[in-house]
Design a protein around this motif. Sequence first.
Motif, PDB file in Angstrom:
ATOM      1  N   LEU A 113     129.629  52.069  10.966  1.00 28.46           N
ATOM      2  CA  LEU A 113     129.754  51.465  12.278  1.00 28.46           C
ATOM      3  C   LEU A 113     129.324  50.096  12.252  1.00 28.46           C
ATOM      4  CD1 LEU A 113     129.473  52.027  15.420  1.00 28.46           C
ATOM      5  CD2 LEU A 113     127.054  52.404  15.293  1.00 28.46           C
ATOM      6  N   VAL A 114     128.675  49.549  11.540  1.00 21.47           N
ATOM      7  CA  VAL A 114     128.570  47.901  11.440  1.00 21.47           C
ATOM      8  C   VAL A 114     129.790  47.487  10.957  1.00 21.47           C
ATOM      9  CG1 VAL A 114     127.138  46.219  10.324  1.00 21.47           C
ATOM     10  CG2 VAL A 114     126.013  48.215  11.207  1.00 21.47           C
TER      11      VAL A 114
ATOM     12  N   ARG B  48     130.506  32.403  14.088  1.00 25.52           N
ATOM     13  CA  ARG B  48     130.937  33.532  14.941  1.00 25.52           C
ATOM     14  C   ARG B  48     130.299  34.904  14.132  1.00 25.52           C
ATOM     15  NH1 ARG B  48     136.632  34.971  15.768  1.00 25.52           N
ATOM     16  NH2 ARG B  48     135.643  36.360  17.171  1.00 25.52           N
ATOM     17  N   VAL B  49     129.859  34.767  13.277  1.00 22.26           N
ATOM     18  CA  VAL B  49     128.889  35.916  12.568  1.00 22.26           C
ATOM     19  C   VAL B  49     127.920  36.429  13.527  1.00 22.26           C
ATOM     20  CG1 VAL B  49     127.644  36.700  10.451  1.00 22.26           C
ATOM     21  CG2 VAL B  49     129.777  35.320  10.166  1.00 22.26           C
ATOM     22  N   PRO B  50     127.850  37.520  13.767  1.00 21.00           N
ATOM     23  CA  PRO B  50     126.838  38.041  14.685  1.00 21.00           C
ATOM     24  C   PRO B  50     125.602  38.224  13.818  1.00 21.00           C
ATOM     25  CG  PRO B  50     128.322  39.957  14.156  1.00 21.00           C
ATOM     26  CD  PRO B  50     129.005  38.556  13.508  1.00 21.00           C
ATOM     27  N   ALA B  51     124.330  38.158  14.482  1.00 20.52           N
ATOM     28  CA  ALA B  51     123.078  38.050  13.907  1.00 20.52           C
ATOM     29  C   ALA B  51     122.943  39.605  13.674  1.00 20.52           C
ATOM     30  CB  ALA B  51     121.967  37.557  14.963  1.00 20.52           C
ATOM     31  N   ALA B  52     122.026  39.961  12.742  1.00 20.08           N
ATOM     32  CA  ALA B  52     121.672  41.528  12.691  1.00 20.08           C
ATOM     33  C   ALA B  52     121.200  41.802  13.889  1.00 20.08           C
ATOM     34  CB  ALA B  52     120.807  41.643  11.566  1.00 20.08           C
ATOM     35  N   ARG B  53     120.251  41.191  14.837  1.00 21.05           N
ATOM     36  CA  ARG B  53     119.888  41.655  15.813  1.00 21.05           C
ATOM     37  C   ARG B  53     121.077  42.094  16.967  1.00 21.05           C
ATOM     38  NH1 ARG B  53     114.742  38.994  18.008  1.00 21.05           N
ATOM     39  NH2 ARG B  53     113.922  40.882  17.024  1.00 21.05           N
ATOM     40  N   GLN B  54     121.996  41.337  16.954  1.00 23.45           N
ATOM     41  CA  GLN B  54     123.352  41.535  17.688  1.00 23.45           C
ATOM     42  C   GLN B  54     124.040  42.788  17.389  1.00 23.45           C
ATOM     43  OE1 GLN B  54     124.878  37.508  17.142  1.00 23.45           O
ATOM     44  NE2 GLN B  54     125.068  37.503  19.249  1.00 23.45           N
TER      45      GLN B  54
ATOM     46  N   ALA C  29     122.610  45.090  15.663  1.00 21.62           N
ATOM     47  CA  ALA C  29     121.754  46.378  16.053  1.00 21.62           C
ATOM     48  C   ALA C  29     121.891  46.852  17.567  1.00 21.62           C
ATOM     49  CB  ALA C  29     120.066  46.054  15.937  1.00 21.62           C
ATOM     50  N   GLN C  30     121.861  45.873  18.274  1.00 21.76           N
ATOM     51  CA  GLN C  30     121.935  46.233  19.797  1.00 21.76           C
ATOM     52  C   GLN C  30     123.192  46.807  20.133  1.00 21.76           C
ATOM     53  OE1 GLN C  30     121.078  42.292  21.584  1.00 21.76           O
ATOM     54  NE2 GLN C  30     118.901  42.777  21.811  1.00 21.76           N
ATOM     55  N   ALA C  31     124.294  46.405  19.433  1.00 18.71           N
ATOM     56  CA  ALA C  31     125.548  46.693  19.893  1.00 18.71           C
ATOM     57  C   ALA C  31     125.907  48.337  19.174  1.00 18.71           C
ATOM     58  CB  ALA C  31     126.780  45.986  19.108  1.00 18.71           C
ATOM     59  N   ALA C  32     125.237  48.485  17.898  1.00 18.10           N
ATOM     60  CA  ALA C  32     125.121  49.927  17.423  1.00 18.10           C
ATOM     61  C   ALA C  32     124.110  50.793  17.771  1.00 18.10           C
ATOM     62  CB  ALA C  32     125.154  49.965  15.924  1.00 18.10           C
ATOM     63  N   GLY C  33     123.202  50.236  18.782  1.00 17.09           N
ATOM     64  CA  GLY C  33     122.214  51.118  18.924  1.00 17.09           C
ATOM     65  C   GLY C  33     121.174  51.508  17.855  1.00 17.09           C
ATOM     66  N   ILE C  34     120.858  50.744  17.054  1.00 19.69           N
ATOM     67  CA  ILE C  34     119.992  51.099  16.046  1.00 19.69           C
ATOM     68  C   ILE C  34     119.054  49.732  15.988  1.00 19.69           C
ATOM     69  CG2 ILE C  34     121.906  52.223  14.545  1.00 19.69           C
ATOM     70  CD1 ILE C  34     122.415  49.503  13.129  1.00 19.69           C
ATOM     71  N   ASP C  35     118.047  50.058  15.059  1.00 23.14           N
ATOM     72  CA  ASP C  35     117.130  49.163  14.893  1.00 23.14           C
ATOM     73  C   ASP C  35     117.481  47.816  13.988  1.00 23.14           C
ATOM     74  OD1 ASP C  35     116.134  49.646  12.241  1.00 23.14           O
ATOM     75  OD2 ASP C  35     115.213  51.312  12.994  1.00 23.14           O
ATOM     76  N   ASP C  36     116.772  46.766  13.903  1.00 30.32           N
ATOM     77  CA  ASP C  36     117.282  45.560  13.197  1.00 30.32           C
ATOM     78  C   ASP C  36     117.137  45.628  11.802  1.00 30.32           C
ATOM     79  OD1 ASP C  36     117.155  44.333  15.776  1.00 30.32           O
ATOM     80  OD2 ASP C  36     115.747  43.004  15.123  1.00 30.32           O
TER      81      ASP C  36
ATOM     82  N   LYS D 175     117.875  48.524  10.056  1.00 30.42           N
ATOM     83  CA  LYS D 175     119.016  49.363   9.757  1.00 30.42           C
ATOM     84  C   LYS D 175     120.131  48.611   9.534  1.00 30.42           C
ATOM     85  CE  LYS D 175     117.357  53.853  10.993  1.00 30.42           C
ATOM     86  NZ  LYS D 175     117.614  55.259  12.068  1.00 30.42           N
ATOM     87  N   ALA D 176     120.323  47.590  10.513  1.00 34.18           N
ATOM     88  CA  ALA D 176     121.713  46.869  10.615  1.00 34.18           C
ATOM     89  C   ALA D 176     121.683  45.856   9.406  1.00 34.18           C
ATOM     90  CB  ALA D 176     121.485  45.750  11.969  1.00 34.18           C
ATOM     91  N   ARG D 177     120.484  45.389   8.960  1.00 39.74           N
ATOM     92  CA  ARG D 177     120.213  44.459   7.967  1.00 39.74           C
ATOM     93  C   ARG D 177     120.677  45.032   6.708  1.00 39.74           C
ATOM     94  NH1 ARG D 177     115.834  42.605  10.803  1.00 39.74           N
ATOM     95  NH2 ARG D 177     114.562  43.661   9.634  1.00 39.74           N
TER      96      ARG D 177
END
Length: 137
Positions: free
Chosen positions: A63-64, A82-88, A90-97, A99-101
């Motif tokens: 998903l990421v 333009r690289v999205p932050a892990a927090r962005q 995470a919010q777009a995927a509906g997961i916590d930060d 898991k995005a990292r």
Amino acid sequence: MTTTPAPRPPSPATLAALPRRPVPTPTLPPERVADGSWDRAAFERSIRSSRQSPHGLHPVARLVAFLLAQYADASGHIPAERVPAARQLAQAAGIDDAKARASLRSLEHGRWIVRHRATDAHGYAQPASITLTIPTH
């Protein structure tokens, strides 16, 4: 008549001393089409068809990867600004930060993305640009 003792299984220390199997080194060129542009469809197909183990992707990492493809330009590159932050992500995927990292690390470890890290004149880390790739295992 003497009998020979049964062979003992190897100890953990013996197993650790054995040579490891070589890890395949994937090549890193992004998928290109005839005109030299990056083929996003081929990247997405490879993400969808990736096995989960050993070189595949966890569903959250997939998903990421799809989210990162949204940010890539025609060459499969995401400039540092333009690289999205892990927090962005995470919010777009509906997961916590976290898991995005972890997903970003997994994508980088699996050679699905290449982070181009840089430092400034004082040695401080600067935002990294990202190139999306299709690993060949």
